[in-house]
Scaffold this motif. Structure first.
Motif, PDB file in Angstrom:
ATOM      1  N   GLY A  75       3.129  -3.068 -29.293  1.00 36.44           N
ATOM      2  CA  GLY A  75       3.886  -2.428 -29.693  1.00 36.44           C
ATOM      3  C   GLY A  75       5.613  -2.197 -28.584  1.00 36.44           C
ATOM      4  O   GLY A  75       4.887  -2.083 -27.054  1.00 36.44           O
ATOM      5  N   ILE A  76       6.954  -1.465 -28.403  1.00 43.54           N
ATOM      6  CA  ILE A  76       7.889  -1.017 -27.669  1.00 43.54           C
ATOM      7  C   ILE A  76       8.386  -0.257 -28.282  1.00 43.54           C
ATOM      8  O   ILE A  76       8.201   0.742 -29.246  1.00 43.54           O
ATOM      9  CB  ILE A  76       8.967  -2.103 -27.953  1.00 43.54           C
ATOM     10  CG1 ILE A  76       8.130  -3.193 -27.977  1.00 43.54           C
ATOM     11  CG2 ILE A  76      10.113  -1.780 -27.428  1.00 43.54           C
ATOM     12  CD1 ILE A  76       9.605  -4.244 -28.449  1.00 43.54           C
ATOM     13  N   GLN A 127      14.289   0.033 -27.154  1.00 46.68           N
ATOM     14  CA  GLN A 127      14.260  -1.378 -27.462  1.00 46.68           C
ATOM     15  C   GLN A 127      15.664  -1.940 -28.416  1.00 46.68           C
ATOM     16  O   GLN A 127      15.857  -2.619 -28.514  1.00 46.68           O
ATOM     17  CB  GLN A 127      14.146  -0.533 -29.686  1.00 46.68           C
ATOM     18  CG  GLN A 127      12.222  -0.304 -29.916  1.00 46.68           C
ATOM     19  CD  GLN A 127      11.934   0.636 -30.517  1.00 46.68           C
ATOM     20  OE1 GLN A 127      12.534   0.421 -31.696  1.00 46.68           O
ATOM     21  NE2 GLN A 127      10.966   1.029 -31.219  1.00 46.68           N
ATOM     22  N   VAL A 144      15.058  -4.288 -33.890  1.00 52.15           N
ATOM     23  CA  VAL A 144      13.688  -4.040 -33.974  1.00 52.15           C
ATOM     24  C   VAL A 144      13.175  -2.695 -34.304  1.00 52.15           C
ATOM     25  O   VAL A 144      13.511  -2.361 -34.262  1.00 52.15           O
ATOM     26  CB  VAL A 144      12.881  -4.798 -32.606  1.00 52.15           C
ATOM     27  CG1 VAL A 144      13.925  -3.742 -31.410  1.00 52.15           C
ATOM     28  CG2 VAL A 144      11.885  -5.044 -32.747  1.00 52.15           C
ATOM     29  N   GLU A 145      12.211  -3.200 -35.121  1.00 50.66           N
ATOM     30  CA  GLU A 145      11.256  -1.544 -35.278  1.00 50.66           C
ATOM     31  C   GLU A 145      10.173  -1.882 -34.598  1.00 50.66           C
ATOM     32  O   GLU A 145       9.310  -2.169 -35.316  1.00 50.66           O
ATOM     33  CB  GLU A 145      11.118  -1.198 -36.766  1.00 50.66           C
ATOM     34  CG  GLU A 145      12.379  -1.843 -37.690  1.00 50.66           C
ATOM     35  CD  GLU A 145      12.438  -1.828 -39.050  1.00 50.66           C
ATOM     36  OE1 GLU A 145      11.370  -1.883 -39.862  1.00 50.66           O
ATOM     37  OE2 GLU A 145      13.948  -1.495 -39.490  1.00 50.66           O
ATOM     38  N   SER A 146       9.323  -0.468 -33.819  1.00 47.64           N
ATOM     39  CA  SER A 146       8.435  -1.020 -33.338  1.00 47.64           C
ATOM     40  C   SER A 146       7.279   0.487 -32.949  1.00 47.64           C
ATOM     41  O   SER A 146       8.682   2.044 -32.284  1.00 47.64           O
ATOM     42  CB  SER A 146       8.289  -1.348 -32.274  1.00 47.64           C
ATOM     43  OG  SER A 146       7.444  -1.148 -31.139  1.00 47.64           O
ATOM     44  N   SER A 204       5.213  -4.585 -33.957  1.00 47.72           N
ATOM     45  CA  SER A 204       6.600  -5.174 -34.306  1.00 47.72           C
ATOM     46  C   SER A 204       7.013  -5.557 -34.774  1.00 47.72           C
ATOM     47  O   SER A 204       6.447  -6.586 -35.402  1.00 47.72           O
ATOM     48  CB  SER A 204       7.715  -5.324 -32.413  1.00 47.72           C
ATOM     49  OG  SER A 204       7.079  -4.502 -31.749  1.00 47.72           O
ATOM     50  N   THR A 205       8.334  -5.278 -35.298  1.00 42.17           N
ATOM     51  CA  THR A 205       8.950  -6.595 -36.321  1.00 42.17           C
ATOM     52  C   THR A 205       9.987  -6.738 -36.256  1.00 42.17           C
ATOM     53  O   THR A 205      11.170  -6.002 -35.929  1.00 42.17           O
ATOM     54  CB  THR A 205       9.162  -5.388 -37.841  1.00 42.17           C
ATOM     55  OG1 THR A 205       7.803  -5.349 -38.246  1.00 42.17           O
ATOM     56  CG2 THR A 205       9.620  -6.203 -38.751  1.00 42.17           C
TER      57      THR A 205
END
Length: 372
Positions: free
Chosen positions: A307-308, A313, A352-354, A360-361
């Motif tokens: 993840g981030i 992000q 990005v979603e994370s 992460s996405t």
């Protein structure tokens, strides 16, 4: 006269008033303070003289025959060469609505008649100082843009020249491995490492050149109707060797026709998949999904890696921007920049979603197409 009341330069002021006494008084008093002053008895003459020689500041009456002060100010602000000139209204009108209208047409200040000259001169000095600062900022910004363009041109030239020797290195390593060291297993690993490094440098050079072309709007984008599901499958298969034990799941339902350049979007997906491989454990899972959202398709690359953090992000999409996680960098700051510019060139968005520890996405959108 106190030194701090003098103008820092011989500023040019245009005074517009149809009352001769007021015009003469303002002109003479401003000249005594060291300003260069030009009188204008009406709005039409004021616009003519301003266009002929733009002043540094304009003092403008409102109630004038023919063209009033509001109309003069509107025309000044509609002229690209004059719109930055500060306009101070001087008027006997003291209603709030009159002042609101004056500011609405582009005025920077408003003085009510009868006036005290010290007040006017103080406001003149203040707005001239602000204008000088604006010009300095504009000049510095122009210089920064020139330096940035020079830097980008230099990088472009160097990277372009790098590609020829890189191609020689790659070809020479290939010949060396195939013809001279085929029976030397101890050398094979070294040759493969050298090949990998040379190919990576060549990929970075290509990304830098493509980013430069995208930023300049010179990258040819051939938008045609393609099936996103097929593009994802082909890209995933081409990267199968990098996936190793990681499980790749395709979540695509039905036909997903979108308008895009297949080669460029294929590279976008490859960049996102490669990043997912780097930050997903060998036994982890990565999902490629396509969903319809109104007039767009949303492509997502979902991993269950580390993840981030939220504060990082946006930085990862910046050119040469890097984020360090546990002493490891996310990318080179080139791949995701290319993705962002390429998607936006198609009229889409990327993000990005994370969450840390939750994977992460990375997603992007493309305009939907239709069957001809």
């Amino acid at each position: 006269m106190n030194s701090d009341t003098k103008p820092t330069a011989a500023s040019n002021i245009l005074v517009v008033d149809d009352t001769p006494a007021n015009l003469k008084l303002l002109v003479e008093m401003l000249k005594q303070r060291g300003y260069n002053v030009r009188p204008a008895p009406n709005g039409e003459f004021a616009l003519q003289t301003a266009r002929r020689e733009p002043p540094d500041l304009i003092l403008l009456d409102i109630n004038m025959p023919g063209m009033n002060g509001y109309q003069v100010c509107e025309q000044l602000k509609a002229d690209a060469n004059l719109k930055a000139i500060p306009v101070i209204f001087i008027s006997a009108l003291d209603d709030v609505l009159d002042k609101v209208k004056a500011f609405g047409t582009g005025g920077v200040d408003y003085v009510t008649k009868p006036f005290q000259f010290d007040e006017i001169e103080s406001r003149v000095r203040a707005h001239l100082a602000l204008r000088r600062q604006e010009r300095l900022l504009e000049k510095n910004l122009a210089q920064l843009k020139e330096l940035e363009l020079l830097r980008d041109s230099l990088v472009h030239m160097i990277v372009h020249d790098m590609r020829s020797p890189l191609a020689v290195i790659v070809m020479s390593l290939h010949v060396l491995q195939e013809q001279f060291l085929a029976d030397r297993s101890d050398a094979d690993e070294l040759i493969q490492d050298a090949n990998s490094a040379a190919n990576r440098l060549n990929e970075m050079a290509t990304q830098i050149l493509d980013i430069s072309r995208l930023e300049a709007g010179q990258m040819p984008i051939k938008k045609e109707c393609h099936d996103l599901a097929q593009t994802l499958r082909v890209t995933n298969e081409s990267l199968a060797a990098l996936a190793r034990e990681r499980r790749i799941r395709l979540d695509v339902r039905g036909l997903s026709l979108a308008l895009y350049d297949e080669d460029i979007v294929g590279r976008v997906v490859a960049n996102l998949l490669t990043n997912a491989f780097k930050f997903t454990q060998p036994d982890g899972q990565i999902t490629l999904s396509v969903t319809r959202q109104a007039e767009f398709f949303r492509v997502a690359v979902i991993d269950n890696g580390r993840g981030i953090a939220p504060e990082h992000q946006q930085k990862i999409f910046e050119k040469f921007g890097q984020v360090e996680l546990r002493n490891k960098h996310i990318g080179t700051g080139l791949g995701l920049t290319f993705c962002k510019l390429a998607v936006e060139a198609h009229g889409g968005q990327i993000g990005v979603e994370s969450e840390l520890g939750q994977g992460s996405t990375f997603w992007f959108t493309l305009p939907a197409g239709s069957v001809a």
